[in-house]
Scaffold this motif. Structure first.
Motif, PDB file in Angstrom:
ATOM      1  N   ARG A 130       0.854  -1.730  -0.318  1.00 34.74           N
ATOM      2  CA  ARG A 130       0.540   0.524   0.092  1.00 34.74           C
ATOM      3  C   ARG A 130       0.682   1.210   0.241  1.00 34.74           C
ATOM      4  NH1 ARG A 130      -2.512  -0.813   4.703  1.00 34.74           N
ATOM      5  NH2 ARG A 130      -1.539   0.689   5.636  1.00 34.74           N
ATOM      6  N   GLY A 136       1.931   1.725  -5.608  1.00 37.73           N
ATOM      7  CA  GLY A 136       1.006   0.758  -4.654  1.00 37.73           C
ATOM      8  C   GLY A 136       2.206  -0.706  -4.281  1.00 37.73           C
ATOM      9  N   ASN A 154      -3.490  -7.189  -6.630  1.00 35.81           N
ATOM     10  CA  ASN A 154      -4.295  -6.713  -4.597  1.00 35.81           C
ATOM     11  C   ASN A 154      -3.106  -5.674  -3.990  1.00 35.81           C
ATOM     12  OD1 ASN A 154      -6.434  -6.434  -4.065  1.00 35.81           O
ATOM     13  ND2 ASN A 154      -5.587  -7.815  -1.433  1.00 35.81           N
ATOM     14  N   THR A 156      -2.456  -1.204  -3.901  1.00 37.73           N
ATOM     15  CA  THR A 156      -3.390  -0.385  -3.278  1.00 37.73           C
ATOM     16  C   THR A 156      -2.617   1.580  -3.267  1.00 37.73           C
ATOM     17  OG1 THR A 156      -5.185  -1.747  -2.427  1.00 37.73           O
ATOM     18  CG2 THR A 156      -5.354   1.140  -2.318  1.00 37.73           C
ATOM     19  N   GLY A 162      -2.212   1.665  -8.905  1.00 37.66           N
ATOM     20  CA  GLY A 162      -2.281   0.914  -7.907  1.00 37.66           C
ATOM     21  C   GLY A 162      -1.027  -0.423  -7.494  1.00 37.66           C
ATOM     22  N   ASN A 181      -4.808  -4.800  -9.125  1.00 32.83           N
ATOM     23  CA  ASN A 181      -4.675  -3.620  -7.927  1.00 32.83           C
ATOM     24  C   ASN A 181      -5.647  -2.198  -7.826  1.00 32.83           C
ATOM     25  OD1 ASN A 181      -1.439  -4.916  -8.299  1.00 32.83           O
ATOM     26  ND2 ASN A 181      -1.967  -4.803  -9.735  1.00 32.83           N
ATOM     27  N   HIS A 182      -5.434  -1.288  -7.326  1.00 34.64           N
ATOM     28  CA  HIS A 182      -6.567  -0.481  -6.943  1.00 34.64           C
ATOM     29  C   HIS A 182      -5.649   0.913  -6.654  1.00 34.64           C
ATOM     30  CE1 HIS A 182      -8.527  -4.280  -6.404  1.00 34.64           C
ATOM     31  NE2 HIS A 182      -7.872  -4.127  -5.250  1.00 34.64           N
ATOM     32  N   ALA A 187      -4.709   1.914 -12.429  1.00 34.65           N
ATOM     33  CA  ALA A 187      -5.089   0.758 -10.850  1.00 34.65           C
ATOM     34  C   ALA A 187      -4.020   0.208 -11.738  1.00 34.65           C
ATOM     35  CB  ALA A 187      -5.600   0.172 -11.600  1.00 34.65           C
TER      36      ALA A 187
END
Length: 188
Positions: A130, A136, A154, A156, A162, A181-182, A187
């Motif tokens: 993160r 991220g 995954n 962020t 992301g 990813n965010h 992303a």
């Protein structure tokens, strides 16, 4: 641990729960290092919580960077100038309160005194990292690099990138998996 102007090898080490202004777990300055089968866990610093390096070459092989937290750049690792290669490493659940939750790399930040980063990352996993701003999983700022056979999942970022974010960088991504990813913008 600080390694300055020297050659060093770390094998099968656990570097856990340390705090320092830079490089909570390991700080390398103008060094040649080989780090293998080692874990950097729950370290904290301003920059490069797991490991921070300036003009350092060498290799990180089969290393894990997990649950490290940087107030600035590079929760798991921060590279500035020349940097070592990373092969078969895992960056998991690291946090940056700026950019590069898993890893942050900078090139020529001081107008040319340090050499440009040429990041090489192969067969690594960046997951559940993160960053409060950009990247991220990975943030490359003014650096070039080859990222091959890596997975970004995954991660962020709360502004942009992301999984991966680049600023004035020239990354080459080959056979990578970048999914789920965010970020509010991009992303990737």
């Amino acid at each position: 641990i600080t390694i300055q102007g020297a050659e060093a090898t770390l094998d099968n080490c656990t570097i856990d729960s340390n705090t320092a202004p830079t490089g909570g777990g390991l700080f390398n300055l103008d060094a040649q290092i080989t780090v293998s089968h080692s874990t950097f866990h729950a370290n904290a610093s301003q920059t490069g919580a797991g490991v921070s390096q300036l003009n350092t070459t060498g290799l990180f092989l089969f290393c894990e960077f997990d649950a490290n937290q940087a107030q600035s750049f590079g929760g798991g690792a921060f590279n500035n100038g020349r940097c070592p290669n990373y092969e078969a490493c895992r960056f998991f659940a690291n946090v940056s309160n700026a950019s590069g939750g898993g890893m942050s790399t900078a090139g020529n930040p001081d107008g040319g005194v340090t050499e440009r980063s040429e990041l090489v990352v192969t067969n690594c996993i960046f997951a559940d990292n993160r960053a409060a701003q950009f990247g991220g999983g990975l943030f490359a700022n003014g650096s070039a690099g080859t990222i091959a056979n890596c997975t970004f999942n995954n991660n962020t970022a709360f502004i942009n990138g992301g999984g991966v974010a680049e600023n004035e960088a020239a990354g080459r991504y080959t056979d990578c998996i970048i999914w789920d990813n965010h970020a509010p913008r991009s992303a990737l």
